[in-house]
Design a protein around this motif. Structure first.
Motif, mmCIF file in Angstrom:
data_model
loop_
_atom_site.group_PDB
_atom_site.id
_atom_site.type_symbol
_atom_site.label_atom_id
_atom_site.label_comp_id
_atom_site.label_asym_id
_atom_site.label_seq_id
_atom_site.Cartn_x
_atom_site.Cartn_y
_atom_site.Cartn_z
ATOM 1 N N ASP A 60 0.786 -1.329 0.226
ATOM 2 C CA ASP A 60 0.018 -0.043 -0.055
ATOM 3 C C ASP A 60 0.762 1.130 -0.184
ATOM 4 O O ASP A 60 0.613 2.267 -0.805
ATOM 5 N N THR A 61 1.873 1.189 0.742
ATOM 6 C CA THR A 61 2.919 2.404 0.947
ATOM 7 C C THR A 61 3.424 2.520 -0.504
ATOM 8 O O THR A 61 3.633 3.524 -1.225
ATOM 9 N N TYR A 62 3.884 1.366 -1.066
ATOM 10 C CA TYR A 62 4.558 1.446 -2.522
ATOM 11 C C TYR A 62 3.825 2.173 -3.396
ATOM 12 O O TYR A 62 4.111 2.866 -4.155
ATOM 13 N N ARG A 63 2.469 1.501 -3.661
ATOM 14 C CA ARG A 63 1.412 2.231 -4.346
ATOM 15 C C ARG A 63 1.172 3.719 -4.173
ATOM 16 O O ARG A 63 1.223 4.525 -5.189
ATOM 17 N N SER A 64 1.159 3.949 -2.887
ATOM 18 C CA SER A 64 0.917 5.578 -2.494
ATOM 19 C C SER A 64 2.047 6.303 -3.069
ATOM 20 O O SER A 64 1.741 7.373 -3.450
ATOM 21 N N LEU B 240 3.743 -4.264 -14.408
ATOM 22 C CA LEU B 240 2.721 -3.204 -13.795
ATOM 23 C C LEU B 240 1.604 -3.787 -12.785
ATOM 24 O O LEU B 240 0.778 -3.042 -12.429
ATOM 25 N N ALA B 241 1.431 -5.092 -12.706
ATOM 26 C CA ALA B 241 0.343 -5.819 -12.232
ATOM 27 C C ALA B 241 0.211 -5.153 -10.575
ATOM 28 O O ALA B 241 -0.881 -5.058 -10.144
ATOM 29 N N GLU B 242 1.212 -5.015 -9.953
ATOM 30 C CA GLU B 242 1.153 -4.538 -8.706
ATOM 31 C C GLU B 242 1.237 -3.088 -8.287
ATOM 32 O O GLU B 242 1.382 -2.789 -7.172
ATOM 33 N N THR B 243 1.193 -2.284 -9.424
ATOM 34 C CA THR B 243 1.795 -1.011 -9.356
ATOM 35 C C THR B 243 0.466 -0.086 -9.254
ATOM 36 O O THR B 243 0.719 0.955 -8.547
ATOM 37 N N ARG C 194 9.144 -4.427 -0.116
ATOM 38 C CA ARG C 194 10.484 -3.650 0.503
ATOM 39 C C ARG C 194 10.913 -2.548 -0.466
ATOM 40 O O ARG C 194 11.357 -3.032 -1.452
ATOM 41 N N GLY C 195 11.218 -1.203 -0.264
ATOM 42 C CA GLY C 195 11.765 -0.303 -1.099
ATOM 43 C C GLY C 195 12.092 0.991 -0.567
ATOM 44 O O GLY C 195 11.837 1.349 0.703
ATOM 45 N N GLU C 196 12.215 2.215 -1.376
ATOM 46 C CA GLU C 196 12.332 3.295 -1.060
ATOM 47 C C GLU C 196 12.082 4.222 -1.943
ATOM 48 O O GLU C 196 11.903 4.196 -3.161
ATOM 49 N N ALA C 197 11.406 5.397 -1.461
ATOM 50 C CA ALA C 197 11.111 6.480 -2.380
ATOM 51 C C ALA C 197 12.185 7.688 -2.025
ATOM 52 O O ALA C 197 12.263 7.994 -0.846
#
Length: 156
Positions: free
Chosen positions: A10-14, A34-37, A121-124
């Motif tokens: 959810d945070t990734y998509r936002s 792009l399915a989970e984006t 898991r990732g970063e913006a």
């Protein structure tokens, strides 16, 4: 946004939605399909439309492992590709690059990275060094990429 680490989808998509909304010149997107984006969402497509309509120099480049999901579930983006074909391009990763695990959305202002497709898991980040590394990786993969299996209608 300077740097934000996320652990869930959810945070990734936002963060993706925020990066799409803030883009003003370019959008380079590397993903599996792009399915989970949330790329198919109306708000995200509206952000891409705003970007493309804002300038003749704006560009969108999608680099995917597989384009089947895109052609099936992203009609708004397909419509934008048909309208802004000169500025909206899709390519598929070459077989040599098929093991690329990282996914990211790189705009002229920020990057949203997902470190592995099996984990959210990732970063913006808007840190220049992070953006430069992603830009270099994207450009290298883009040069070796192939045209999509399906594509724009030629209206012949």
């Amino acid at each position: 946004m300077s740097e934000l680490v996320f652990q869930d989808l959810d945070t990734y998509r936002s963060q993706l939605a925020q990066a799409l909304a803030e883009a003003s010149r370019s959008l380079d997107w590397l993903d599996g399909d792009l399915a989970e984006t949330g790329a198919q969402d109306a708000a995200n497509a509206a952000s891409v439309r705003t970007l493309l309509a804002s300038s003749n120099l704006a560009r969108v480049r999608l680099l995917l492992h597989s384009d089947a999901w895109f052609w099936r579930f992203c009609p708004r983006l397909i419509e934008l590709q048909n309208i802004y074909g000169h500025a909206f391009e899709i390519r598929l990763l070459s077989e040599a690059d098929a093991d690329t695990a990282e996914r990211f959305l790189l705009t002229d202002k920020s990057v949203v990275r997902r470190f592995h497709p099996d984990a959210a898991r990732g970063e913006a980040s808007s840190v220049g060094r992070t953006m430069a590394v992603c830009r270099q990786q994207f450009d290298l993969l883009w040069l070796r990429a192939e045209p999509p299996s399906e594509g724009r209608r030629l209206f012949i």
